[in-house]
Write a protein that holds these residues in place. Structure first.
Motif, PDB file in Angstrom:
ATOM      1  N   VAL A  88       0.844  -1.191   0.000  1.00  0.00           N
ATOM      2  CA  VAL A  88       0.000   0.000   0.000  1.00  0.00           C
ATOM      3  C   VAL A  88       0.884   1.246   0.000  1.00  0.00           C
ATOM      4  CG1 VAL A  88      -1.759   1.269   1.286  1.00  0.00           C
ATOM      5  CG2 VAL A  88      -1.779  -1.234   1.293  1.00  0.00           C
ATOM      6  N   MET A  89       0.529   2.219  -0.828  1.00  0.00           N
ATOM      7  CA  MET A  89       1.292   3.463  -0.880  1.00  0.00           C
ATOM      8  C   MET A  89       0.404   4.630  -0.475  1.00  0.00           C
ATOM      9  SD  MET A  89       3.588   5.220  -3.877  1.00  0.00           S
ATOM     10  CE  MET A  89       2.269   5.445  -5.045  1.00  0.00           C
ATOM     11  N   SER A  90       0.937   5.483   0.382  1.00  0.00           N
ATOM     12  CA  SER A  90       0.293   6.744   0.751  1.00  0.00           C
ATOM     13  C   SER A  90       1.075   7.867   0.070  1.00  0.00           C
ATOM     14  CB  SER A  90       0.328   6.955   2.263  1.00  0.00           C
ATOM     15  OG  SER A  90      -0.340   5.914   2.923  1.00  0.00           O
ATOM     16  N   PHE A  91       0.361   8.832  -0.503  1.00  0.00           N
ATOM     17  CA  PHE A  91       1.024   9.936  -1.203  1.00  0.00           C
ATOM     18  C   PHE A  91       0.146  11.176  -1.108  1.00  0.00           C
ATOM     19  CE2 PHE A  91      -1.578   7.656  -4.238  1.00  0.00           C
ATOM     20  CZ  PHE A  91      -2.237   8.657  -4.941  1.00  0.00           C
ATOM     21  N   THR A  92       0.771  12.329  -1.318  1.00  0.00           N
ATOM     22  CA  THR A  92       0.046  13.592  -1.288  1.00  0.00           C
ATOM     23  C   THR A  92       0.313  14.355  -2.581  1.00  0.00           C
ATOM     24  OG1 THR A  92       0.301  13.687   1.114  1.00  0.00           O
ATOM     25  CG2 THR A  92      -0.308  15.738   0.004  1.00  0.00           C
ATOM     26  N   PRO A  93      -0.689  14.466  -3.442  1.00  0.00           N
ATOM     27  CA  PRO A  93      -0.522  15.267  -4.669  1.00  0.00           C
ATOM     28  C   PRO A  93      -0.652  16.754  -4.355  1.00  0.00           C
ATOM     29  CG  PRO A  93      -2.734  14.359  -4.573  1.00  0.00           C
ATOM     30  CD  PRO A  93      -1.992  13.834  -3.364  1.00  0.00           C
ATOM     31  N   PHE A  94      -0.345  17.580  -5.324  1.00  0.00           N
ATOM     32  CA  PHE A  94      -0.557  19.024  -5.203  1.00  0.00           C
ATOM     33  C   PHE A  94      -2.051  19.320  -5.146  1.00  0.00           C
ATOM     34  CE2 PHE A  94      -1.431  22.962  -7.696  1.00  0.00           C
ATOM     35  CZ  PHE A  94      -0.999  23.878  -6.756  1.00  0.00           C
ATOM     36  N   LEU A  95      -2.824  18.612  -5.971  1.00  0.00           N
ATOM     37  CA  LEU A  95      -4.243  18.877  -6.109  1.00  0.00           C
ATOM     38  C   LEU A  95      -4.935  17.613  -6.607  1.00  0.00           C
ATOM     39  CD1 LEU A  95      -6.568  21.052  -6.348  1.00  0.00           C
ATOM     40  CD2 LEU A  95      -5.840  21.315  -8.730  1.00  0.00           C
ATOM     41  N   THR A  96      -6.122  17.334  -6.089  1.00  0.00           N
ATOM     42  CA  THR A  96      -6.950  16.249  -6.600  1.00  0.00           C
ATOM     43  C   THR A  96      -8.281  16.843  -7.023  1.00  0.00           C
ATOM     44  OG1 THR A  96      -5.908  14.595  -5.182  1.00  0.00           O
ATOM     45  CG2 THR A  96      -8.071  14.049  -6.057  1.00  0.00           C
ATOM     46  N   THR A  97      -8.708  16.522  -8.246  1.00  0.00           N
ATOM     47  CA  THR A  97      -9.989  16.991  -8.762  1.00  0.00           C
ATOM     48  C   THR A  97     -10.785  15.800  -9.274  1.00  0.00           C
ATOM     49  OG1 THR A  97      -8.936  17.458 -10.890  1.00  0.00           O
ATOM     50  CG2 THR A  97      -9.242  19.319  -9.404  1.00  0.00           C
ATOM     51  N   GLN A  98     -12.103  15.979  -9.364  1.00  0.00           N
ATOM     52  CA  GLN A  98     -12.977  14.900  -9.827  1.00  0.00           C
ATOM     53  C   GLN A  98     -14.056  15.480 -10.723  1.00  0.00           C
ATOM     54  OE1 GLN A  98     -15.098  12.912  -6.682  1.00  0.00           O
ATOM     55  NE2 GLN A  98     -16.063  11.459  -8.065  1.00  0.00           N
ATOM     56  N   ASN A  99     -14.281  14.854 -11.868  1.00  0.00           N
ATOM     57  CA  ASN A  99     -15.433  15.205 -12.691  1.00  0.00           C
ATOM     58  C   ASN A  99     -16.674  14.642 -12.007  1.00  0.00           C
ATOM     59  OD1 ASN A  99     -13.946  16.450 -14.690  1.00  0.00           O
ATOM     60  ND2 ASN A  99     -13.955  14.710 -16.071  1.00  0.00           N
ATOM     61  N   LEU A 100     -17.609  15.502 -11.654  1.00  0.00           N
ATOM     62  CA  LEU A 100     -18.842  15.059 -11.014  1.00  0.00           C
ATOM     63  C   LEU A 100     -19.981  14.872 -12.011  1.00  0.00           C
ATOM     64  CD1 LEU A 100     -18.753  17.266  -7.790  1.00  0.00           C
ATOM     65  CD2 LEU A 100     -18.161  14.838  -8.036  1.00  0.00           C
ATOM     66  N   SER A 101     -19.735  15.298 -13.249  1.00  0.00           N
ATOM     67  CA  SER A 101     -20.685  15.071 -14.335  1.00  0.00           C
ATOM     68  C   SER A 101     -19.910  15.155 -15.638  1.00  0.00           C
ATOM     69  CB  SER A 101     -21.815  16.113 -14.297  1.00  0.00           C
ATOM     70  OG  SER A 101     -21.290  17.398 -14.561  1.00  0.00           O
ATOM     71  N   GLY A 102     -20.585  14.949 -16.737  1.00  0.00           N
ATOM     72  CA  GLY A 102     -19.940  14.994 -18.041  1.00  0.00           C
ATOM     73  C   GLY A 102     -19.731  13.595 -18.585  1.00  0.00           C
ATOM     74  N   GLY A 103     -18.998  13.507 -19.657  1.00  0.00           N
ATOM     75  CA  GLY A 103     -18.855  12.240 -20.353  1.00  0.00           C
ATOM     76  C   GLY A 103     -17.706  11.362 -19.900  1.00  0.00           C
ATOM     77  N   TYR A 104     -16.892  11.834 -18.959  1.00  0.00           N
ATOM     78  CA  TYR A 104     -15.680  11.089 -18.615  1.00  0.00           C
ATOM     79  C   TYR A 104     -15.461  11.179 -17.115  1.00  0.00           C
ATOM     80  CZ  TYR A 104     -10.965   9.329 -19.727  1.00  0.00           C
ATOM     81  OH  TYR A 104      -9.838   8.572 -19.834  1.00  0.00           O
ATOM     82  N   SER A 105     -15.781  10.127 -16.382  1.00  0.00           N
ATOM     83  CA  SER A 105     -15.722  10.128 -14.926  1.00  0.00           C
ATOM     84  C   SER A 105     -14.319   9.775 -14.438  1.00  0.00           C
ATOM     85  CB  SER A 105     -16.728   9.129 -14.352  1.00  0.00           C
ATOM     86  OG  SER A 105     -16.670   9.137 -12.950  1.00  0.00           O
ATOM     87  N   ILE A 106     -13.568  10.804 -14.015  1.00  0.00           N
ATOM     88  CA  ILE A 106     -12.203  10.569 -13.532  1.00  0.00           C
ATOM     89  C   ILE A 106     -11.974  11.271 -12.202  1.00  0.00           C
ATOM     90  CG2 ILE A 106     -11.283  10.348 -15.878  1.00  0.00           C
ATOM     91  CD1 ILE A 106      -9.912  13.089 -15.428  1.00  0.00           C
ATOM     92  N   ILE A 107     -10.978  10.771 -11.482  1.00  0.00           N
ATOM     93  CA  ILE A 107     -10.403  11.448 -10.331  1.00  0.00           C
ATOM     94  C   ILE A 107      -8.944  11.682 -10.702  1.00  0.00           C
ATOM     95  CG2 ILE A 107      -9.772  11.278  -7.898  1.00  0.00           C
ATOM     96  CD1 ILE A 107     -12.239   9.462  -7.547  1.00  0.00           C
ATOM     97  N   LEU A 108      -8.543  12.964 -10.761  1.00  0.00           N
ATOM     98  CA  LEU A 108      -7.219  13.338 -11.250  1.00  0.00           C
ATOM     99  C   LEU A 108      -6.340  13.830 -10.109  1.00  0.00           C
ATOM    100  CD1 LEU A 108      -5.345  13.921 -13.723  1.00  0.00           C
ATOM    101  CD2 LEU A 108      -6.353  16.206 -13.771  1.00  0.00           C
ATOM    102  N   HIS A 109      -5.242  13.107  -9.855  1.00  0.00           N
ATOM    103  CA  HIS A 109      -4.240  13.504  -8.872  1.00  0.00           C
ATOM    104  C   HIS A 109      -3.141  14.243  -9.641  1.00  0.00           C
ATOM    105  CE1 HIS A 109      -6.165  10.877  -5.973  1.00  0.00           C
ATOM    106  NE2 HIS A 109      -6.092   9.895  -6.845  1.00  0.00           N
TER     107      HIS A 109
END
Length: 155
Positions: A88-109
């Motif tokens: 298991v790896m723990s990490f901290t990105p600069f920013l995490t964003t998530q598409n809550l709607s639209g055509g492409y459901s991603i969580i971007l670190h």
């Protein structure tokens, strides 16, 4: 059938353009990309099953830009442990964003990175890979936020 968000990683890569601080921007041109094609974005892509996010980021940046990441802020403070047979790896990105709607459901670190090498002109997923000054990027975000891929334009 239940659908899940796709984990992705992105790289904010700093550089210089005409003696000014700049960041690496590209035009999204993914096969089957739909309305997102033509939008500006940072180098980014999907994390493969069980792939270390930092290795995924290095792979995606190399594939999309030709550059090699020499530093990823946050990598040095990541922790890898084995717990009950799971690595298991723990990490901290600069920013995490998530598409809550639209055509492409991603969580971007997204991570702040340094890179070296020669830029590609285009790949099978991107075109017009270039350095954009911070000033020009901020101004374009202010005037035309819709020109940017949604998960990369929130901050």
């Amino acid at each position: 059938m239940e659908a899940f968000a796709i984990p992705c990683v992105g790289a904010i890569i700093g550089g210089q353009k005409d003696g000014q601080d700049a960041l690496l921007i590209q035009v999204r041109q993914k096969p089957g990309g739909g309305i997102e094609n033509g939008m500006l974005e940072v180098a980014a892509g999907k994390v493969r099953e069980y792939e270390n996010v930092f290795e995924a980021l290095r792979r995606e940046v190399r594939e999309e830009t030709g550059l090699s990441l020499s530093r990823i802020l946050g990598e040095e403070s990541s922790i890898i442990r084995t717990v009950n047979g799971y690595e298991v790896m723990s990490f901290t990105p600069f920013l995490t964003t998530q598409n809550l709607s639209g055509g492409y459901s991603i969580i971007l670190h997204t991570f702040i990175c340094e890179a070296e090498g020669i830029l590609l002109e285009a790949t099978g997923e991107t075109t017009n890979i270039r350095w954009m000054t911070y000033k020009d990027c901020r101004e374009l975000l202010r005037l035309q936020p819709e020109a940017f891929y949604p998960c990369t334009s929130t901050r």
